[in-house]
Design a protein around this motif. Sequence first.
Motif, mmCIF file in Angstrom:
data_model
loop_
_atom_site.group_PDB
_atom_site.id
_atom_site.type_symbol
_atom_site.label_atom_id
_atom_site.label_comp_id
_atom_site.label_asym_id
_atom_site.label_seq_id
_atom_site.Cartn_x
_atom_site.Cartn_y
_atom_site.Cartn_z
ATOM 1 N N GLU A 3 0.804 -1.221 0.000
ATOM 2 C CA GLU A 3 0.000 0.000 0.000
ATOM 3 C C GLU A 3 0.842 1.278 0.000
ATOM 4 N N VAL A 4 2.148 1.153 -0.314
ATOM 5 C CA VAL A 4 2.995 2.339 -0.448
ATOM 6 C C VAL A 4 3.519 2.433 -1.872
ATOM 7 N N ASN A 5 4.285 1.445 -2.294
ATOM 8 C CA ASN A 5 4.782 1.453 -3.670
ATOM 9 C C ASN A 5 5.248 0.059 -4.080
ATOM 10 N N PRO A 6 5.301 -0.203 -5.391
ATOM 11 C CA PRO A 6 5.725 -1.519 -5.871
ATOM 12 C C PRO A 6 7.235 -1.677 -5.799
ATOM 13 N N GLY A 7 7.684 -2.895 -5.948
ATOM 14 C CA GLY A 7 9.110 -3.163 -6.005
ATOM 15 C C GLY A 7 9.648 -2.984 -7.419
ATOM 16 N N VAL A 8 10.940 -3.237 -7.586
ATOM 17 C CA VAL A 8 11.609 -3.127 -8.879
ATOM 18 C C VAL A 8 12.431 -4.381 -9.113
ATOM 19 N N ILE A 9 12.167 -5.075 -10.229
ATOM 20 C CA ILE A 9 12.987 -6.233 -10.585
ATOM 21 C C ILE A 9 13.729 -5.992 -11.896
ATOM 22 N N GLN A 10 13.338 -4.937 -12.636
ATOM 23 C CA GLN A 10 14.019 -4.603 -13.875
ATOM 24 C C GLN A 10 13.752 -3.141 -14.219
ATOM 25 N N ASP A 11 14.527 -2.617 -15.150
ATOM 26 C CA ASP A 11 14.294 -1.266 -15.666
ATOM 27 C C ASP A 11 14.415 -1.334 -17.182
ATOM 28 N N ARG A 12 13.287 -1.287 -17.852
ATOM 29 C CA ARG A 12 13.282 -1.455 -19.303
ATOM 30 C C ARG A 12 13.896 -0.267 -20.030
ATOM 31 N N SER A 13 14.077 0.857 -19.349
ATOM 32 C CA SER A 13 14.724 2.000 -19.997
ATOM 33 C C SER A 13 16.241 1.859 -20.023
ATOM 34 N N ALA A 14 16.773 0.900 -19.285
ATOM 35 C CA ALA A 14 18.215 0.672 -19.243
ATOM 36 C C ALA A 14 18.622 -0.357 -20.286
ATOM 37 N N ALA A 15 19.753 -0.120 -20.940
ATOM 38 C CA ALA A 15 20.238 -1.053 -21.963
ATOM 39 C C ALA A 15 20.453 -2.443 -21.380
ATOM 40 N N SER A 16 20.888 -2.503 -20.130
ATOM 41 C CA SER A 16 21.137 -3.782 -19.474
ATOM 42 C C SER A 16 19.854 -4.450 -18.999
#
Length: 397
Positions: A103-116
Amino acid sequence: MQTLHYRPTDNFRESWWRHKKGILEAIFSQAEDYRLQVIYTRIDRNEQQEPLFQDYHFRTGSYFYPASTVKLPAAILAMEKFRDLNIENLNIHTPLYINPIHEVNPGVIQDRSAASGHASIAHYIKKIFLISDNDAYNRLYEFIGQEAFNRRLWENGYKDVQIRHRVGLPLHEEANRQTNAMQFLYQGQNIYEQPPAYSRIVFSPREDRIGKAWYDHRGVLQQGPMDFSIRNRLPLASLHDIMRSIFFPEAVTNQQRYRLTESDYDFLYRCMSQYPGESIDPVYDPRQYHQAYVKFLLYGGNKLANIPADIRIFNKPGWAYGFLTDTAYIVDFGNNIEFLLSATVYVNKDGILGDDQLAFETIGKPFLQALGEMIYKMELERPRKVTPDLSRFQPKV
């Protein structure tokens, strides 16, 4: 034309703007209505290339909503935190994973804006300066932690600063005290794990209320002044001094310096001065993110602007709830010009906060452009005894 009531510390010369045509004189002449604040630092060099500063203030001190300008200290403190952790193979480029908070914010498992495809603090810093990305700032806020964020800035001497929340998310004060667990991986191995944190910091009470009505995150009009007392506070003088400290660390007190290396500064300067079209990671559509997209002082964010190659603007703007702010170190390598300029202007005219986008375009950005042009012209015309060596700031794109 109304009478101007200057504060005792004001030394910004009226002759600089008086009788200027158009928006420049109009806003300076109604400075109280526009909540205008300006700080201009003239820089000279001695024979040893040491900078000598002369500061000019106009009506500084009152509250304004700093919006995205808080992303500047976030980038600095995130970089500094890695130096303090001092863990082998852990740095701003190390891939990270972020756990969600219910109920605060989601996690991050990837960043599609990054080349990697991986998220990293370095990638978030790039996005902050290239397009003022809100999520990128929020992840730095979570990495630093609310309590550490404020205590470090207070240690720097910025006692009036309050960094209290993420941006762009409709969260209550309690939710913003919570920050996420994170894992940093090197070659698939977890080399640093940061647990979730809860900030117990006590902020000094304030009374900052503005406007007569405001739109909430649902687009519903709320009657009465908007309460900024639990929102971020970053006085213009503090913002301006933070800029000075990162471009001239040798010229400020030990208290104001950050624990950054030369390579850290190189990365920071590159991110702050780079245009979206110069970035290959991340990549942005130039039709939306044009050269002057976040360059307000001197170029007004004009999508048709063609910024000369010799001019670089190292800056961080912010805009929300009628307040438009920019802080910049501006360099002209061809004419050997350098100066610091920070300004904030409140462009809301009807007292209803949240419907200000048109006023940013028609009043705020043209004013900041005219202000930058005025100071740039003064710098172009004034003599210097010593030509500054600006090679340290040449872009390494």
